[in-house]
Motif scaffolding. Structure first.
Motif, PDB file in Angstrom:
ATOM      1  N   SER A 288      -4.041  -2.809  10.407  1.00  0.00           N
ATOM      2  CA  SER A 288      -2.871  -2.773   9.545  1.00  0.00           C
ATOM      3  C   SER A 288      -3.311  -3.022   8.117  1.00  0.00           C
ATOM      4  CB  SER A 288      -1.850  -3.828   9.971  1.00  0.00           C
ATOM      5  OG  SER A 288      -0.717  -3.780   9.155  1.00  0.00           O
ATOM      6  N   ALA A 289      -2.909  -2.156   7.223  1.00  0.00           N
ATOM      7  CA  ALA A 289      -3.344  -2.257   5.832  1.00  0.00           C
ATOM      8  C   ALA A 289      -2.126  -2.197   4.926  1.00  0.00           C
ATOM      9  CB  ALA A 289      -4.324  -1.127   5.499  1.00  0.00           C
ATOM     10  N   ASN A 290      -1.460  -3.304   4.761  1.00  0.00           N
ATOM     11  CA  ASN A 290      -0.199  -3.288   4.031  1.00  0.00           C
ATOM     12  C   ASN A 290      -0.286  -3.666   2.565  1.00  0.00           C
ATOM     13  OD1 ASN A 290       1.393  -2.388   6.086  1.00  0.00           O
ATOM     14  ND2 ASN A 290       2.053  -4.405   6.738  1.00  0.00           N
ATOM     15  N   TYR A 291      -1.133  -4.636   2.230  1.00  0.00           N
ATOM     16  CA  TYR A 291      -1.139  -5.169   0.869  1.00  0.00           C
ATOM     17  C   TYR A 291      -2.534  -5.082   0.263  1.00  0.00           C
ATOM     18  CZ  TYR A 291       3.468  -6.904   2.061  1.00  0.00           C
ATOM     19  OH  TYR A 291       4.785  -6.975   2.451  1.00  0.00           O
ATOM     20  N   ILE A 292      -2.579  -4.671  -0.997  1.00  0.00           N
ATOM     21  CA  ILE A 292      -3.855  -4.459  -1.672  1.00  0.00           C
ATOM     22  C   ILE A 292      -3.874  -5.166  -3.019  1.00  0.00           C
ATOM     23  CG2 ILE A 292      -4.343  -2.244  -0.561  1.00  0.00           C
ATOM     24  CD1 ILE A 292      -3.362  -0.858  -3.122  1.00  0.00           C
ATOM     25  N   VAL A 293      -5.094  -5.440  -3.486  1.00  0.00           N
ATOM     26  CA  VAL A 293      -5.328  -5.952  -4.836  1.00  0.00           C
ATOM     27  C   VAL A 293      -6.423  -5.095  -5.458  1.00  0.00           C
ATOM     28  CG1 VAL A 293      -4.619  -8.315  -4.340  1.00  0.00           C
ATOM     29  CG2 VAL A 293      -7.005  -7.638  -3.972  1.00  0.00           C
ATOM     30  N   THR A 294      -6.510  -5.111  -6.772  1.00  0.00           N
ATOM     31  CA  THR A 294      -7.538  -4.349  -7.481  1.00  0.00           C
ATOM     32  C   THR A 294      -8.465  -5.319  -8.195  1.00  0.00           C
ATOM     33  OG1 THR A 294      -6.055  -2.462  -7.804  1.00  0.00           O
ATOM     34  CG2 THR A 294      -7.979  -2.593  -9.240  1.00  0.00           C
ATOM     35  N   ILE A 295      -9.766  -5.186  -7.948  1.00  0.00           N
ATOM     36  CA  ILE A 295     -10.762  -6.029  -8.608  1.00  0.00           C
ATOM     37  C   ILE A 295     -11.855  -5.143  -9.201  1.00  0.00           C
ATOM     38  CG2 ILE A 295     -10.323  -7.925  -6.998  1.00  0.00           C
ATOM     39  CD1 ILE A 295     -13.009  -7.279  -5.705  1.00  0.00           C
ATOM     40  N   GLY A 296     -12.653  -5.730 -10.087  1.00  0.00           N
ATOM     41  CA  GLY A 296     -13.783  -5.014 -10.668  1.00  0.00           C
ATOM     42  C   GLY A 296     -15.078  -5.431  -9.999  1.00  0.00           C
TER      43      GLY A 296
ATOM     44  N   LEU B 235       0.806  -1.213   0.000  1.00  0.00           N
ATOM     45  CA  LEU B 235       0.000   0.000   0.000  1.00  0.00           C
ATOM     46  C   LEU B 235       0.842   1.267   0.000  1.00  0.00           C
ATOM     47  CD1 LEU B 235      -2.805   1.299   0.249  1.00  0.00           C
ATOM     48  CD2 LEU B 235      -2.671   0.947   2.705  1.00  0.00           C
ATOM     49  N   HIS B 236       1.982   1.238   0.680  1.00  0.00           N
ATOM     50  CA  HIS B 236       2.784   2.447   0.839  1.00  0.00           C
ATOM     51  C   HIS B 236       3.971   2.515  -0.116  1.00  0.00           C
ATOM     52  CE1 HIS B 236       0.664   3.477   4.591  1.00  0.00           C
ATOM     53  NE2 HIS B 236       0.688   2.191   4.834  1.00  0.00           N
TER      54      HIS B 236
END
Length: 469
Positions: free
Chosen positions: A131-139, A69-70
């Protein structure tokens, strides 16, 4: 006869040596057991500030690219986030650990989400976040709206912010446009008569099921339980996925649109898609914030070298319990007994950054690590870290390997990036902390570069090296 005995002795020695190295999980180089890493000190830091893409996510049908995320790979990062904010990351990490602790103290065995047929939303306190470290993008929707979600093995319900934003707090600021269900032809509110809407026969809001999740750090989301089309990749589209359409949301979600729930409850994405992906998913967290990893649904592309351990019982059905039966630092095994982790248990968690261990075990790990690092300059601690080193001017360094032994004989060696937390060249810290009030947690620093496989239907978690490439 003498020659025959010599051959037998030779075979016995070779077999003994092979068995020792197989069970111990250590590498062997020219017949010598290797229990340390020798690396360039500069390799602990990204070689550039640009994003380096992994090929793994693009080579598998049901894979999503995972980004920190960062880091520079994140489109949510603005110019003012030019470097990792370690204070923010570690504060969020501690908040998550406290959330887990609070959740267990309240013994919320019914999961992390409350769906209700009443307009009064009681919520389930103590769901984990922070804690919000890792993200993915979806539709989401038809036509699809791309949204960035925090993926979380400690949460069940997937949710995103939705228009219109109502309530006292309305919606927090996010990077992408907020999802508008009225513009999607595939959106459906879940009726109160649905088995997914539980907790009694009270009236609903216009006969529609409502949900509320309140996290341990006082963040929350509430709105309508709904069904929608989810687009993972162009060739992988899922219809009628249950999710939370949040119209009243509050918390420090760092411009993300919500959460992708990968827990074990029936509302989690793995559970909902079990007929498609057999309740299996895997991920690899990259070596640094300048690299990408992947989140993959199904068994395609899983390494043949994966080693599994059974998921153990744990008070929270959302979390994945594990049995830690041994830890070694270099050639030294820590004094771990069958009761060392029995009081609070242990979990593997994608959202906790730094692994937590019972204080006695952490102190022993720290002592052994310090002994093997005595030739390097120690420096002051930082936040939860109390064992740090100044590697200024150091070219090559030797670090003792740390390996975890899990139930069933599975031994997992941590990558060098999974043992150290580099703040700067003058302050590189041992990435563990002691905590007697929470369960032991195998955090996401320790998971770096490994392929972590969750065979939820089989009740097991697997580990394989070099999972991001």
């Amino acid at each position: 006869m003498k020659n025959f005995l010599n051959v037998v002795i030779l075979i016995f020695c070779v077999c003994l040596n092979w068995c020792y190295n197989t069970e111990g999980g250590a590498e062997e180089k020219e017949g010598v057991k290797v229990d340390s890493y020798t690396i360039q000190a500069s390799s602990l830091f990204p070689s550039s500030s640009s994003c380096v893409l992994s090929s793994k996510a693009s080579n598998t049908k049901s894979s999503l690219r995972v980004v920190h995320l960062h880091g520079p790979c994140s489109h949510l990062r603005s110019n003012k986030d030019a470097r990792l904010d370690h204070d923010e990351i570690l504060r969020g990490d501690q908040a998550r650990v406290e959330s887990i602790r609070f959740k267990l103290s309240k013994n919320n065995s019914n999961g992390s989400v409350s769906t209700t047929k009443s307009t009064e939303l009681p919520g389930k306190l103590g769901s984990t976040f922070g804690s919000a470290n890792y993200i993915v993008t979806i539709g989401i929707g038809t036509p699809k709206n791309d949204v960035s979600l925090i993926f979380d093995t400690g949460s069940d319900l997937t949710w995103t912010q939705c228009k219109p934003c109502l309530g006292t707090y309305r919606c927090y600021t996010q990077n992408e446009p907020i999802f508008d269900p009225s513009s999607s032809s595939s959106y459906q509110n879940v009726p109160c008569s649905s088995p997914m809407c539980e907790n009694g026969p009270q009236s609903c809001s216009a006969s529609n099921c409502l949900y509320r999740v309140k996290y341990g750090d006082n963040s929350f989301t509430e709105g309508f339980l709904a069904k929608e089309r989810f687009t993972l990749t162009n060739s992988d589209v899922l219809d009628d996925v249950y999710f939370g359409c949040g119209e009243n949301n509050h918390g420090l979600f760092f411009r993300t649109a919500g959460i992708l729930g990968l827990g074990r409850d029936k509302l989690s994405i793995p559970s909902q898609t079990s007929s498609t992906y057999n309740n299996i998913f895997s991920y690899c967290l990259p070596s640094s914030a300048s690299n990408t990893g992947h989140l993959t649904f199904g068994s395609d592309g899983i390494s043949e070298s994966v080693k599994f351990t059974q998921v153990s019982s744990f008070p929270s059905p959302s979390n994945y319990g594990i049995d830690i039966v041994g830890i070694s630092v270099g050639d030294t095994k820590l004094d771990i007994t069958p009761t060392s982790f029995s009081e609070k248990g242990a979990i593997i968690d994608s959202g906790t950054v730094v692994s937590r261990l019972p204080t006695r075990i952490y102190e022993e790990l720290r002592t052994v690590f310090k002994e093997k690092m005595s030739s390097y300059k120690a420096t002051s601690g930082y936040e939860i870290f109390d064992t740090c080193y100044d590697f200024t001017g150091v070219d090559t360094m030797t670090i003792p390997k740390i390996a975890f032994s899990f139930g069933g004989g599975t031994v997992v060696e941590l990558d060098v990036n999974g043992m150290l937390y580099p703040l700067s060249m003058s302050q590189v810290c041992l990435a563990f902390a002691g905590d007697d009030d929470s369960p032991a947690i195998f955090g996401n620093v320790q998971q770096k570069t490994m392929e972590i496989v969750y065979d939820v239907a089989g009740g097991r978690v697997g580990f394989a090296p070099h999972g991001c490439s």
